[in-house]
Design a protein around this motif. Sequence first.
Motif, mmCIF file in Angstrom:
data_model
loop_
_atom_site.group_PDB
_atom_site.id
_atom_site.type_symbol
_atom_site.label_atom_id
_atom_site.label_comp_id
_atom_site.label_asym_id
_atom_site.label_seq_id
_atom_site.Cartn_x
_atom_site.Cartn_y
_atom_site.Cartn_z
ATOM 1 N N LEU A 23 -1.229 24.901 40.828
ATOM 2 C CA LEU A 23 -0.155 24.984 39.831
ATOM 3 C C LEU A 23 -0.716 24.997 38.411
ATOM 4 N N LEU A 24 -1.744 24.197 38.155
ATOM 5 C CA LEU A 24 -2.330 24.164 36.817
ATOM 6 C C LEU A 24 -3.166 25.409 36.515
ATOM 7 N N LEU A 25 -3.577 26.146 37.545
ATOM 8 C CA LEU A 25 -4.289 27.407 37.335
ATOM 9 C C LEU A 25 -3.338 28.550 36.976
ATOM 10 N N MET A 26 -2.039 28.370 37.255
ATOM 11 C CA MET A 26 -1.048 29.387 36.892
ATOM 12 C C MET A 26 -0.805 29.346 35.386
ATOM 13 N N ARG A 27 -0.267 30.405 34.864
ATOM 14 C CA ARG A 27 0.072 30.436 33.448
ATOM 15 C C ARG A 27 1.108 29.354 33.145
ATOM 16 N N ASN A 41 2.901 21.469 48.407
ATOM 17 C CA ASN A 41 2.844 20.026 48.278
ATOM 18 C C ASN A 41 3.961 19.679 47.291
ATOM 19 N N PHE A 42 5.112 19.275 47.819
ATOM 20 C CA PHE A 42 6.290 19.051 46.976
ATOM 21 C C PHE A 42 6.097 17.901 45.990
ATOM 22 N N GLY A 43 5.321 16.902 46.361
ATOM 23 C CA GLY A 43 5.028 15.814 45.428
ATOM 24 C C GLY A 43 4.265 16.320 44.221
ATOM 25 N N ASP A 44 3.247 17.168 44.468
ATOM 26 C CA ASP A 44 2.487 17.757 43.362
ATOM 27 C C ASP A 44 3.368 18.674 42.519
ATOM 28 N N LEU A 45 4.201 19.471 43.189
ATOM 29 C CA LEU A 45 5.073 20.395 42.465
ATOM 30 C C LEU A 45 5.997 19.618 41.518
ATOM 31 N N GLU A 46 6.593 18.567 42.023
ATOM 32 C CA GLU A 46 7.474 17.748 41.178
ATOM 33 C C GLU A 46 6.710 17.161 39.992
ATOM 34 N N ALA A 47 5.553 16.561 40.254
ATOM 35 C CA ALA A 47 4.779 15.913 39.193
ATOM 36 C C ALA A 47 4.343 16.909 38.121
ATOM 37 N N VAL A 48 3.871 18.072 38.538
ATOM 38 C CA VAL A 48 3.405 19.064 37.564
ATOM 39 C C VAL A 48 4.567 19.599 36.744
ATOM 40 N N LEU A 49 5.660 19.967 37.394
ATOM 41 C CA LEU A 49 6.799 20.515 36.652
ATOM 42 C C LEU A 49 7.447 19.476 35.747
ATOM 43 N N ARG A 50 7.427 18.231 36.161
ATOM 44 C CA ARG A 50 8.056 17.165 35.380
ATOM 45 C C ARG A 50 7.149 16.681 34.247
ATOM 46 N N ASP A 51 5.859 16.465 34.545
ATOM 47 C CA ASP A 51 4.991 15.761 33.604
ATOM 48 C C ASP A 51 3.967 16.629 32.877
ATOM 49 N N ARG A 53 3.645 20.471 33.133
ATOM 50 C CA ARG A 53 3.987 21.847 32.789
ATOM 51 C C ARG A 53 5.507 22.025 32.711
ATOM 52 N N PRO A 54 6.153 21.444 31.717
ATOM 53 C CA PRO A 54 7.611 21.526 31.649
ATOM 54 C C PRO A 54 8.145 22.936 31.400
ATOM 55 N N LYS A 55 7.270 23.862 30.982
ATOM 56 C CA LYS A 55 7.725 25.241 30.781
ATOM 57 C C LYS A 55 7.472 26.117 32.009
ATOM 58 N N GLN A 56 6.728 25.585 32.961
ATOM 59 C CA GLN A 56 6.549 26.283 34.232
ATOM 60 C C GLN A 56 7.849 26.103 35.004
ATOM 61 N N ARG A 57 8.207 27.098 35.827
ATOM 62 C CA ARG A 57 9.496 27.047 36.508
ATOM 63 C C ARG A 57 9.327 27.330 37.996
ATOM 64 N N ALA A 58 10.352 26.985 38.747
ATOM 65 C CA ALA A 58 10.347 27.264 40.180
ATOM 66 C C ALA A 58 11.768 27.544 40.647
ATOM 67 N N VAL A 59 11.885 28.523 41.519
ATOM 68 C CA VAL A 59 13.129 28.789 42.243
ATOM 69 C C VAL A 59 12.828 28.393 43.678
ATOM 70 N N ILE A 60 13.529 27.376 44.175
ATOM 71 C CA ILE A 60 13.198 26.834 45.488
ATOM 72 C C ILE A 60 14.370 27.005 46.440
ATOM 73 N N ASP A 61 14.140 27.789 47.471
ATOM 74 C CA ASP A 61 15.145 28.018 48.514
ATOM 75 C C ASP A 61 14.647 27.462 49.843
ATOM 76 N N THR A 62 13.447 26.926 49.848
ATOM 77 C CA THR A 62 12.871 26.331 51.056
ATOM 78 C C THR A 62 12.580 24.878 50.768
ATOM 79 N N TRP A 63 13.043 23.995 51.651
ATOM 80 C CA TRP A 63 12.904 22.568 51.432
ATOM 81 C C TRP A 63 12.197 21.943 52.610
ATOM 82 N N PRO A 64 11.485 20.854 52.384
ATOM 83 C CA PRO A 64 10.667 20.264 53.438
ATOM 84 C C PRO A 64 11.450 19.665 54.590
ATOM 85 N N GLY A 65 12.729 19.368 54.397
ATOM 86 C CA GLY A 65 13.476 18.642 55.416
ATOM 87 C C GLY A 65 14.157 19.482 56.460
#
Length: 128
Positions: A23-27, A41-51, A53-65
């Motif tokens: 995620l950090l290698l992406m623009r 890794n949803f935990g990593d995705l949450e942490a990176v997007l929240r803390d 890379r707040p300008k990085q975005r995700a459209v999520i239609d697939t969930w771990p559960g």
Amino acid sequence: VVVLTVPGTGHASTAGLVNRTSLLLMRPHALLVPVSAGPINFGDLEAVLRDERPKQRAVIDTWPGGCWHYPNASCGPPLGPPDFPGSPVLARLPNVLPLPSLSMRDAAYWRSAADSVARNLDALANGK
């Protein structure tokens, strides 16, 4: 835009492919659109997007559960299980567009949904 189309769950070769490092290698303004949940890794995705890379975005239609109410279908409500890392906090982030697994609605889901609608209409007609 990064569209991830590698195999989903059950593939050891792709597990954790989307993690903090990738995620950090992406623009910084990248948009991630994963087609399957297994490589994320949803935990990593949450942490990176929240803390980080707040300008990085995700459209999520697939969930771990997977499914909550339709155990024989490959679909279900958004967010995954409430106790899973990245859920439901991830879906509430302003840089995440959560979708309810629309791409994975299968025949079993539609049969189950139709049965549920029929039961609800019957209950309504009978004053329940």
